[in-house]
Scaffold this motif. Structure first.
Motif, PDB file in Angstrom:
ATOM      1  N   GLY A 191       0.804  -1.209   0.000  1.00 54.35           N
ATOM      2  CA  GLY A 191       0.000   0.000   0.000  1.00 54.35           C
ATOM      3  C   GLY A 191       0.836   1.256   0.000  1.00 54.35           C
ATOM      4  O   GLY A 191       2.046   1.229  -0.279  1.00 54.35           O
ATOM      5  N   VAL A 192       0.194   2.385   0.340  1.00 57.99           N
ATOM      6  CA  VAL A 192       0.818   3.704   0.282  1.00 57.99           C
ATOM      7  C   VAL A 192       0.641   4.403   1.624  1.00 57.99           C
ATOM      8  O   VAL A 192      -0.453   4.386   2.197  1.00 57.99           O
ATOM      9  N   THR A 193       1.707   5.015   2.102  1.00 63.06           N
ATOM     10  CA  THR A 193       1.654   5.751   3.366  1.00 63.06           C
ATOM     11  C   THR A 193       2.168   7.168   3.149  1.00 63.06           C
ATOM     12  O   THR A 193       3.255   7.362   2.598  1.00 63.06           O
ATOM     13  N   ILE A 194       1.388   8.152   3.584  1.00 65.54           N
ATOM     14  CA  ILE A 194       1.787   9.553   3.507  1.00 65.54           C
ATOM     15  C   ILE A 194       1.675  10.149   4.910  1.00 65.54           C
ATOM     16  O   ILE A 194       0.585  10.197   5.485  1.00 65.54           O
ATOM     17  N   MET A 195       2.793  10.549   5.459  1.00 65.82           N
ATOM     18  CA  MET A 195       2.833  11.123   6.808  1.00 65.82           C
ATOM     19  C   MET A 195       2.172  10.173   7.812  1.00 65.82           C
ATOM     20  O   MET A 195       1.371  10.590   8.654  1.00 65.82           O
ATOM     21  N   GLY A 196       2.497   8.912   7.695  1.00 64.12           N
ATOM     22  CA  GLY A 196       1.931   7.927   8.608  1.00 64.12           C
ATOM     23  C   GLY A 196       2.848   6.724   8.697  1.00 64.12           C
ATOM     24  O   GLY A 196       4.028   6.792   8.370  1.00 64.12           O
ATOM     25  N   ASP A 197       2.292   5.601   9.132  1.00 60.74           N
ATOM     26  CA  ASP A 197       3.122   4.423   9.341  1.00 60.74           C
ATOM     27  C   ASP A 197       2.303   3.168   9.112  1.00 60.74           C
ATOM     28  O   ASP A 197       1.110   3.118   9.408  1.00 60.74           O
ATOM     29  N   LYS A 198       2.954   2.152   8.573  1.00 60.54           N
ATOM     30  CA  LYS A 198       2.350   0.825   8.512  1.00 60.54           C
ATOM     31  C   LYS A 198       3.443  -0.181   8.840  1.00 60.54           C
ATOM     32  O   LYS A 198       4.559  -0.081   8.361  1.00 60.54           O
ATOM     33  N   LYS A 199       3.124  -1.136   9.718  1.00 59.32           N
ATOM     34  CA  LYS A 199       4.152  -2.062  10.180  1.00 59.32           C
ATOM     35  C   LYS A 199       3.550  -3.409  10.519  1.00 59.32           C
ATOM     36  O   LYS A 199       2.354  -3.538  10.797  1.00 59.32           O
ATOM     37  N   VAL A 200       4.426  -4.414  10.519  1.00 62.12           N
ATOM     38  CA  VAL A 200       4.061  -5.782  10.884  1.00 62.12           C
ATOM     39  C   VAL A 200       4.917  -6.194  12.073  1.00 62.12           C
ATOM     40  O   VAL A 200       6.146  -6.097  12.032  1.00 62.12           O
ATOM     41  N   GLN A 201       4.269  -6.637  13.140  1.00 64.08           N
ATOM     42  CA  GLN A 201       4.965  -7.141  14.319  1.00 64.08           C
ATOM     43  C   GLN A 201       4.419  -8.533  14.639  1.00 64.08           C
ATOM     44  O   GLN A 201       3.675  -8.742  15.592  1.00 64.08           O
ATOM     45  N   VAL A 202       4.767  -9.476  13.770  1.00 65.40           N
ATOM     46  CA  VAL A 202       4.243 -10.834  13.855  1.00 65.40           C
ATOM     47  C   VAL A 202       5.400 -11.812  13.690  1.00 65.40           C
ATOM     48  O   VAL A 202       6.266 -11.618  12.825  1.00 65.40           O
ATOM     49  N   VAL A 203       5.440 -12.846  14.519  1.00 66.62           N
ATOM     50  CA  VAL A 203       6.395 -13.933  14.321  1.00 66.62           C
ATOM     51  C   VAL A 203       5.819 -14.845  13.249  1.00 66.62           C
ATOM     52  O   VAL A 203       4.854 -15.563  13.496  1.00 66.62           O
ATOM     53  N   GLU A 204       6.378 -14.772  12.052  1.00 66.50           N
ATOM     54  CA  GLU A 204       5.825 -15.532  10.941  1.00 66.50           C
ATOM     55  C   GLU A 204       6.384 -16.946  10.915  1.00 66.50           C
ATOM     56  O   GLU A 204       7.383 -17.265  11.554  1.00 66.50           O
TER      57      GLU A 204
END
Length: 229
Positions: free
Chosen positions: A150-163
């Motif tokens: 996806g797209v992030t503008i002045m924000g955050d996207k993250k994954v904190q998962v033990v895959e």
């Protein structure tokens, strides 16, 4: 006579059991957390007897033969279930059914999607998250395969998962996020409030093996400390 349950399991037999678990999930017999944990246990199983324990409460409880046919994926629907928060909060937790895709929208608000006790009827969970000056939090079982784009503008996207370790056919959670001055986070079970789980016959050896230092390059927390009863 040799105990047939003590015979070593092959990779093909493990994959056949994993496929049976997927079919059981599509039939509504397993939640996403149960599917993830049993899939992981199937890959850790060393004998026919251990594989049989994982599916003992499912129809056709004997281990599936290596030549078992693969069930076709359920047709994907075009509808998307929307969960919207505008200047407020929206949560979807507990037991719920996911037949199609999910849409999460927050505008100056917060959306929480807890997928652990959801009944997932397809091959994957497909989520589109749109966030404007707000937060979307998605809680999944540790061990799923997360695909975040996806797209992030002045924000955050993250994954904190033990895959799951590479090479394993883990359940898939696909998230496409569009973020403007907000956050989209996907967190694993060990980072969230615990849910109540059953204690199954195979849980003890599964817990022991998954704590092995070399498992998947990660040391996954003992879920008995996170709500496993």
């Amino acid at each position: 006579m040799n105990d047939p349950g003590g015979m070593r399991a092959s990779d093909a037999e493990r994959e056949a059991v994993v496929e049976r678990l997927r079919v059981a999930s599509a039939e509504g017999r397993l939640t996403l957390a149960e599917l993830t944990e049993r899939t992981e246990a199937a890959y850790l199983a060393q004998t026919h007897g251990e594989l049989a324990q994982i599916t003992a409460d499912l129809p056709g409880s004997s281990p599936a033969p290596a030549s078992a046919p693969v069930a076709p994926a359920a047709p994907r629907g075009r509808m998307r279930k929307w969960i919207v928060a505008v200047m407020g909060d929206a949560k979807r937790t507990g037991t719920w059914r996911i037949d199609d895709g999910i849409g999460a929208v927050c505008v100056m608000g917060d959306v929480v999607l807890d997928l652990r006790q959801a009944e997932v009827r397809g091959r994957e969970v497909d989520i589109v998250a749109t966030c404007v000056m707000g937060d979307v939090k998605i809680i999944v079982p540790d061990g799923v395969d997360v695909e975040l784009s996806g797209v992030t503008i002045m924000g955050d996207k993250k994954v904190q998962v033990v895959e799951a370790p590479r090479g394993q056919s883990a359940p898939v959670v696909k998230v496409t996020a569009y973020v403007l001055m907000g956050d989209v986070k996907i967190i694993g079970d060990s980072r969230a409030a615990p849910i109540k789980r059953g204690w199954f016959a195979w849980s003890e050896w599964w817990q022991e093996r998954r704590r092995h230092p070399g498992f998947g390059g990660h040391e996954i927390p003992d879920r008995r400390r996170h709500g496993l009863h």
